[in-house]
Design an enzyme around this catalytic site. Structure first.
Site, PDB file in Angstrom:
ATOM      1  N   CYS A  64      16.101  18.954  69.421  1.00 22.96           N
ATOM      2  CA  CYS A  64      16.676  17.609  69.406  1.00 22.96           C
ATOM      3  C   CYS A  64      16.242  16.860  68.143  1.00 22.96           C
ATOM      4  CB  CYS A  64      16.315  16.865  70.690  1.00 22.96           C
ATOM      5  SG  CYS A  64      17.504  15.569  71.074  1.00 22.96           S
ATOM      6  N   HIS A  72      18.233  20.324  74.567  1.00 21.40           N
ATOM      7  CA  HIS A  72      16.874  20.601  75.043  1.00 21.40           C
ATOM      8  C   HIS A  72      16.839  21.921  75.829  1.00 21.40           C
ATOM      9  CE1 HIS A  72      14.927  16.808  73.951  1.00 21.40           C
ATOM     10  NE2 HIS A  72      16.112  16.266  74.160  1.00 21.40           N
ATOM     11  N   GLU A 127      14.414  23.635  76.525  1.00 20.09           N
ATOM     12  CA  GLU A 127      13.200  23.733  77.351  1.00 20.09           C
ATOM     13  C   GLU A 127      13.443  23.367  78.814  1.00 20.09           C
ATOM     14  OE1 GLU A 127      13.774  21.469  75.000  1.00 20.09           O
ATOM     15  OE2 GLU A 127      12.813  19.535  75.411  1.00 20.09           O
TER      16      GLU A 127
HETATM   17  N1  GLN Z   1      15.791  10.011  68.725  1.00 16.91           N
HETATM   18  C1  GLN Z   1      16.788  11.020  68.596  1.00 16.91           C
HETATM   19  C2  GLN Z   1      18.113  10.563  69.176  1.00 16.91           C
HETATM   20  O1  GLN Z   1      18.160   9.666  69.994  1.00 16.91           O
HETATM   21  C3  GLN Z   1      16.356  12.316  69.221  1.00 16.91           C
HETATM   22  C4  GLN Z   1      16.180  12.249  70.710  1.00 16.91           C
HETATM   23  C5  GLN Z   1      15.425  13.415  71.281  1.00 16.91           C
HETATM   24  O2  GLN Z   1      14.746  14.142  70.558  1.00 16.91           O
HETATM   25  N2  GLN Z   1      15.476  13.591  72.577  1.00 16.91           N
HETATM   26  O3  GLN Z   1      19.124  11.104  68.858  1.00 16.91           O
END
Ligand code: GLN
Length: 535
Positions: A381, A507, A509
């Site tokens: 992410c 994600h 994970e």
């Molecule tokens: N802050 C980033 C976004 O909102 C990444 C979010 C995250 O890593 N879950 O896109």
């Protein structure tokens, strides 16, 4: 008829109630029972989405986009029970429902009260999974017996057992038997008192699971049983595991925890199928070789903040039969000058998800180090967004490239907000959330790792790869290896001529399991093991 088990905790928090509940679920499944697991959280937030990982640990995302407590991650890793946002109920949600009904006039002019309206609402949530295809529902209560916030839940649980009969529902209480080093003794009094709190409000625990550093004598167990009014054979201990949390279900099974619940609830007693799990534990206990993975993040002091990430790295280790040494590195402390020294010897670098500016430049330096030194890199992410920024700045020569999350006036917003996010004002539940399709591009590391063309992965972010830069960055060697086919968004990025350099906008994970490591974690650890072998 669906049976119910309530899991409560006593004496202190952080005893591993979620983990124990997950293990019980897994053991009951191994006995051929169809299980559902849910968690009740006594805080007033409507969901976990608005909570800081520093205070409350990771926000776990279910496939339907629920932002939930991290204990649901344990449930999903240990069991096959279907999970959704419905599996995590907070006080905020309960009150929200009751107040919404009140505004609609549903209570016909009655005075709306904690008992019966809040307790009835809780009871309807307890029952929400009941049906012919569910044998048993585990309901875990967050917090510790005696907390003011838990009172209405305990009252609802008590009423539920009263109404459904003690043959159909029972209580498991997880408690602590502290060891006093100075006197060399284990002490049972806190457990007696915590069970006392439950008994005062009409709850008699059926099963006690005692967390302890040292094994209890039979005499102590008998004493706990007598003073807590629990049958001797239903007093169990849960010692700290030696190698891995995945040993825990086997330790509980050896003592007969699953037998106790099956017997207590009159469920059919089928033999336990645990071969797969035993193999898994064997592999954890007997690794062949090791890898060193640096996790470069913001909340490295707190293991819970990246819970699923650490677990998924461990799963990658299990799949490759190697031990994983995780090095938690504070992003703020890294820069281009010291990255070599800080990351010396690591065989893989991972940057997890995150929000906010703190540590961003350090993460960019870590990514640069991984790219230039051909160290396997996996970005999750924010970790993908960082990789794109680093590439834009240092390979494509786009000076000042950034994400518009961190720099509103960057000349090159390579990561940016989509229009539908630009006007969002409410913070809760408004990100791009939950399972979405991702189409993989032939010939890429990702496509090879997954072995299929279309996958579903879970999201939780607002910002996206800016398609205006796709051509320019691709021309310089950035590979777009995963695309959302409906929205044409870049979901996975790689780079040319690197053994493993993968950033994912989602994600992974949240979908990795100990017996089935996520393909990208498996491939990342495989690349790290190769690097180790070549060192
Ligand atoms: N802050 C980033 C976004 O909102 C990444 C979010 C995250 O890593 N879950 O896109």
């Amino acid at each position: 008829m669906t049976k119910h088990v309530f899991v409560t905790g006593g004496v202190v928090s952080s005893l591993g109630k979620g983990l124990t509940t997950a293990c019980i679920g897994m053991l009951l499944e191994s006995r051929g029972l169809r299980v559902r697991i849910q968690k009740f959280d006594p805080y007033i937030n409507v969901d976990a989405g608005t909570m800081n990982p520093f205070q409350h640990g990771e926000v776990y995302v279910t496939q339907d986009g629920g932002e939930t407590d991290l204990d649901l991650g344990h449930y999903e890793r240990f069991t096959n029970a279907p999970l959704s946002r419905q599996c995590n109920t907070t006080t905020g949600r309960i009150y929200h429902n009751v107040i919404t009904k009140e505004r609609r006039g549903a209570y016909l002019g009655g005075c709306v009260q904690v008992v019966p309206h809040i307790t009835n609402e809780i009871k309807s949530h307890i029952r929400q999974f009941d049906g012919p295809d569910v044998d048993i529902v585990l309901s875990e209560l967050g917090g510790t017996a005696g907390d003011i916030e838990s009172a209405s839940y305990l009252e609802a649980f008590r009423q539920f057992v009263y109404e459904h009969g003690r043959d159909n529902a029972c209580f498991v209480h997880l408690t602590l038997i502290p060891y006093l080093r100075a006197s060399g003794e284990l002490k049972t009094k806190p457990t007696q008192q915590s069970v006392g709190i439950l008994r005062q409000i009409g709850i008699q625990p059926d099963v006690l699971i005692c967390r302890s550093e040292k094994s209890m004598t039979q005499e102590m167990r008998d004493k706990i049983a007598l003073f807590c009014n629990v049958e001797k054979k239903y007093v169990f201990e849960e010692l700290d595991v030696e190698h891995s949390i995945y040993e825990l279900p086997l330790l509980l099974h050896q003592q007969g925890v699953d037998d106790a619940l099956i017997e207590r609830l009159g469920l059919p007693k089928k033999p336990a199928q645990l071969e797969e799990w035993q193999k898994l534990v064997h592999s954890v206990v007997n690794p062949k070789g090791s890898v060193d993975i640096a996790v470069v993040g913001k909340y490295i002091e707190l293991k819970d903040a990246y819970k699923s990430v650490y677990e998924s790295i461990a799963h990658g280790g299990i799949a490759n039969n190697v031990e994983v040494n995780i090095h938690r590195i504070a992003a703020e402390e890294i820069n281009d000058q010291n990255a070599g020294a800080k990351l010396r010897g690591v065989t893989g670098i991972l940057v997890p998800g995150g929000f906010g500016e703190r540590g961003i430049e350090g993460k960019i330096s870590a990514v640069r180090f991984a790219r230039e030194n051909r160290v396997p890199y996996f970005g999750l992410c924010l970790g993908m967004q960082i990789a794109v920024i680093e590439f834009a700045r240092n390979v494509a020569g786009l000076k000042g490239a950034h994400s518009s999350e961190f720099s509103k006036d960057t000349p090159h917003p390579v990561i940016t907000l989509l229009k539908d996010q630009a006007n969002v004002r409410d913070m809760g539940g408004t990100m791009r959330l939950g399972s979405q399709p991702c189409k993989l591009v032939e010939g890429t590391i990702a496509r090879k790792a997954y072995g299929v063309e279309l996958v579903q992965e879970r999201h939780r972010h607002r910002y996206e790869f800016n398609n205006a830069y796709r051509e320019q960055l691709s021309a310089k060697g950035l590979i777009v290896s995963g695309i959302n086919p409906d929205l044409d968004l870049v979901e996975i990025s790689e780079i040319k001529d690197h053994p493993f350099f993968v950033g994912v906008q989602f994600h992974p994970e949240f979908q990795s399991k100990p017996i089935k490591a996520h393909p990208l974690f498996r491939a990342f650890i495989e690349a790290a093991a190769k690097r180790k072998a070549a060192l």
